[in-house]
Structures are given as C-alpha cells and as structure tokens.
Scaffold this motif. Structure first.
Motif, PDB file in Angstrom:
ATOM      1  N   ILE A  62       0.834  -1.203   0.000  1.00 47.50           N
ATOM      2  CA  ILE A  62       0.000   0.000   0.000  1.00 47.50           C
ATOM      3  C   ILE A  62       0.867   1.251   0.000  1.00 47.50           C
ATOM      4  O   ILE A  62       0.580   2.226  -0.711  1.00 47.50           O
ATOM      5  CB  ILE A  62      -0.953  -0.010   1.218  1.00 47.50           C
ATOM      6  CG1 ILE A  62      -2.133  -0.949   0.938  1.00 47.50           C
ATOM      7  CG2 ILE A  62      -1.465   1.389   1.539  1.00 47.50           C
ATOM      8  CD1 ILE A  62      -3.119  -1.062   2.066  1.00 47.50           C
ATOM      9  N   ILE A  63       1.943   1.240   0.776  1.00 47.99           N
ATOM     10  CA  ILE A  63       2.864   2.385   0.803  1.00 47.99           C
ATOM     11  C   ILE A  63       3.494   2.584  -0.576  1.00 47.99           C
ATOM     12  O   ILE A  63       3.563   3.713  -1.103  1.00 47.99           O
ATOM     13  CB  ILE A  63       3.950   2.174   1.875  1.00 47.99           C
ATOM     14  CG1 ILE A  63       3.311   2.168   3.272  1.00 47.99           C
ATOM     15  CG2 ILE A  63       5.023   3.266   1.780  1.00 47.99           C
ATOM     16  CD1 ILE A  63       4.254   1.740   4.380  1.00 47.99           C
ATOM     17  N   ILE A  64       3.931   1.472  -1.192  1.00 53.27           N
ATOM     18  CA  ILE A  64       4.536   1.551  -2.534  1.00 53.27           C
ATOM     19  C   ILE A  64       3.505   2.043  -3.549  1.00 53.27           C
ATOM     20  O   ILE A  64       3.795   2.909  -4.390  1.00 53.27           O
ATOM     21  CB  ILE A  64       5.103   0.186  -2.953  1.00 53.27           C
ATOM     22  CG1 ILE A  64       6.278  -0.205  -2.050  1.00 53.27           C
ATOM     23  CG2 ILE A  64       5.553   0.209  -4.419  1.00 53.27           C
ATOM     24  CD1 ILE A  64       6.774  -1.622  -2.268  1.00 53.27           C
ATOM     25  N   ASP A  65       2.281   1.503  -3.485  1.00 50.37           N
ATOM     26  CA  ASP A  65       1.220   1.912  -4.410  1.00 50.37           C
ATOM     27  C   ASP A  65       0.956   3.408  -4.307  1.00 50.37           C
ATOM     28  O   ASP A  65       0.760   4.096  -5.321  1.00 50.37           O
ATOM     29  CB  ASP A  65      -0.073   1.143  -4.118  1.00 50.37           C
ATOM     30  CG  ASP A  65       0.031  -0.347  -4.443  1.00 50.37           C
ATOM     31  OD1 ASP A  65       0.998  -0.728  -5.128  1.00 50.37           O
ATOM     32  OD2 ASP A  65      -0.839  -1.102  -3.994  1.00 50.37           O
ATOM     33  N   SER A  66       0.946   3.922  -3.079  1.00 51.47           N
ATOM     34  CA  SER A  66       0.686   5.346  -2.864  1.00 51.47           C
ATOM     35  C   SER A  66       1.778   6.197  -3.503  1.00 51.47           C
ATOM     36  O   SER A  66       1.496   7.202  -4.169  1.00 51.47           O
ATOM     37  CB  SER A  66       0.593   5.651  -1.366  1.00 51.47           C
ATOM     38  OG  SER A  66      -0.477   4.946  -0.777  1.00 51.47           O
ATOM     39  N   PHE A  67       3.041   5.789  -3.316  1.00 47.31           N
ATOM     40  CA  PHE A  67       4.155   6.528  -3.920  1.00 47.31           C
ATOM     41  C   PHE A  67       4.104   6.471  -5.439  1.00 47.31           C
ATOM     42  O   PHE A  67       4.556   7.392  -6.125  1.00 47.31           O
ATOM     43  CB  PHE A  67       5.498   5.981  -3.420  1.00 47.31           C
ATOM     44  CG  PHE A  67       5.928   6.556  -2.101  1.00 47.31           C
ATOM     45  CD1 PHE A  67       6.293   7.887  -1.986  1.00 47.31           C
ATOM     46  CD2 PHE A  67       5.957   5.759  -0.963  1.00 47.31           C
ATOM     47  CE1 PHE A  67       6.684   8.419  -0.768  1.00 47.31           C
ATOM     48  CE2 PHE A  67       6.345   6.286   0.256  1.00 47.31           C
ATOM     49  CZ  PHE A  67       6.710   7.616   0.357  1.00 47.31           C
ATOM     50  N   LEU A  68       3.539   5.386  -5.980  1.00 52.48           N
ATOM     51  CA  LEU A  68       3.437   5.239  -7.431  1.00 52.48           C
ATOM     52  C   LEU A  68       2.185   5.910  -7.998  1.00 52.48           C
ATOM     53  O   LEU A  68       1.927   5.828  -9.202  1.00 52.48           O
ATOM     54  CB  LEU A  68       3.440   3.755  -7.807  1.00 52.48           C
ATOM     55  CG  LEU A  68       4.764   3.012  -7.561  1.00 52.48           C
ATOM     56  CD1 LEU A  68       4.610   1.530  -7.865  1.00 52.48           C
ATOM     57  CD2 LEU A  68       5.889   3.606  -8.409  1.00 52.48           C
TER      58      LEU A  68
END
Length: 224
Positions: A62-68
């Motif tokens: 979720i953290i990675i998705d948000s940054f992307l």
C-alpha cells in the motif's frame, strides 16, 4: 445508508471467501501459489503466522502503491488487514481440512481457486478499491508501459523466488495455481455474468472531499 451497509457487507463477504479460497489452496498440500510461497517464507523466517505475513506485505505494498500514484479505497485497507486475519482464524482453528492424497488435494485446490473467483466478484463489486497486490500490478503497468501479463508474471516470479529462498513450499500445486487461477476467476466471472469494467470505485480521497464539502456547508453563514 442501506446502500453503504450493503457495500460493506458485500466487501467483507468477499474478503472472508477470499481467505477461505487461499487456505483451501494451502491445505491442499500440493504447493503454494507464488504470493503464499512468499508469505510462508516470511512466516518461517520471522516467526509469525502466514496471516500476519500477508498483512505486513500488504501494508508495504500500500505504501509503494501510494508513492506510485495509485488511489486507495477502504476496500484496499480492508483487503490488507482482514484477509490475513481471516486466514489465521481458519488455519489456527483447523477449520479447513488438510489433505494428503493427490485426488482430493487437487479437487480442493481447484475448488479453492473457484471460490477465490467468487470472492473477487463480491469484493471488487463492492466498488471500494482493489487490493494492494492488484494495485502494484496496475501501477507498474502504467509506469513501464509493459503488458499486464508481463508485469503480473514478473511480480509473481520475483515473490516466488524470494519465498523459495526463505523456505516457502513449492510443488506441483504452485504450477497448477500459476496456470489455472486466471481461468478459474474468469470462469466465475462468466458464470455469474460479472463485468469488472462496469464497477465504479469510490476511493478514500473521494470521501475526504465529500466530508470537506459538508464541513464547509456547516460553517457557511446564514443570510437573514
């Protein structure tokens, strides 16, 4: 309010069924799906349950998705938390049997994948956002310009390799799952005439804007 409650009920029904489907593929004892190989490897290495490993990986994604740049829905958060919790409830209480013989194991694995397809209809149909793993696939597809198939295969090969190094269980069921899961989900969608393209998702930022609009209306001075 009834519509909101129905969407929430639909979401959690889907998440619970998804957990049942995953545990059935695990307890078939033929080899785990790529993400579950990764979760089991983490579980063995760190000393946590597979459900806790699923939650931890989901949070990171979720953290990675948000940054992307992917938008998050309440379904995304719920997917991260509750599938792992439901998995632990089912596995720690031995609510789904473990098979040792090929034929019943294969039948349970196929049934588990079909249940995952039905679960996807429920949770995606709630329109509250996709899961963290699907979000990563979509984000990388947008960023790289590669096909969904290429990105999905690349992700699953990577998590499978890492999970195997960490001690996750690979067997004939791993290959069966990798080849058949897409067909089983598609079969469930066709059987129940579910068109994923017709789903209109509502995201967390939509609710934040809606709440902000309500607060502005309440603060607006009245004119006599």
């Amino acid at each position: 309010m009834k519509a909101v409650l129905f969407r929430i009920l639909r979401l959690f029904t889907g998440l619970f069924l998804y957990a049942i489907g995953i545990v059935m593929t695990i307890n078939a004892n033929l080899g785990l799906a790529p993400w579950d190989v990764f979760h089991q490897g983490l579980s063995n290495t760190i000393g946590i349950t597979m459900g806790q490993a699923s939650i931890g990986v989901g949070l990171l994604l979720i953290i990675i998705d948000s940054f992307l740049g992917e938008r998050l829905g309440w379904g995304t958060i719920s997917n991260m938390i509750f599938i792992g919790l439901f998995m632990d409830v089912l596995m720690l209480n031995h609510l789904i049997p473990i098979f040792q013989h090929m034929l019943p194991s294969l039948l349970m694995m196929l049934l588990g994948m079909f249940i995952i397809g039905i679960a996807s209809i429920f949770y995606i149909g709630a329109g509250l956002g996709s899961g963290p793993r699907d979000g990563l696939m979509v984000a990388l597809t947008k960023r790289t310009g590669k096909s969904v198939r290429f990105i999905r295969n690349a992700i699953e090969i990577c998590v499978l390799a890492i999970g195997y190094v960490l001690g996750g269980f690979i067997g004939i069921g791993t290959l069966i799952t990798a080849l058949a899961i897409g067909y089983m989900v598609q079969f469930a969608f066709k059987l129940f005439k579910f068109d994923v393209g017709q789903v209109q998702h509502r995201f967390i930022d939509d609710d934040i804007r809606w709440l902000g609009g309500l607060l502005k209306k309440e603060k607006r001075p009245t004119v006599d």
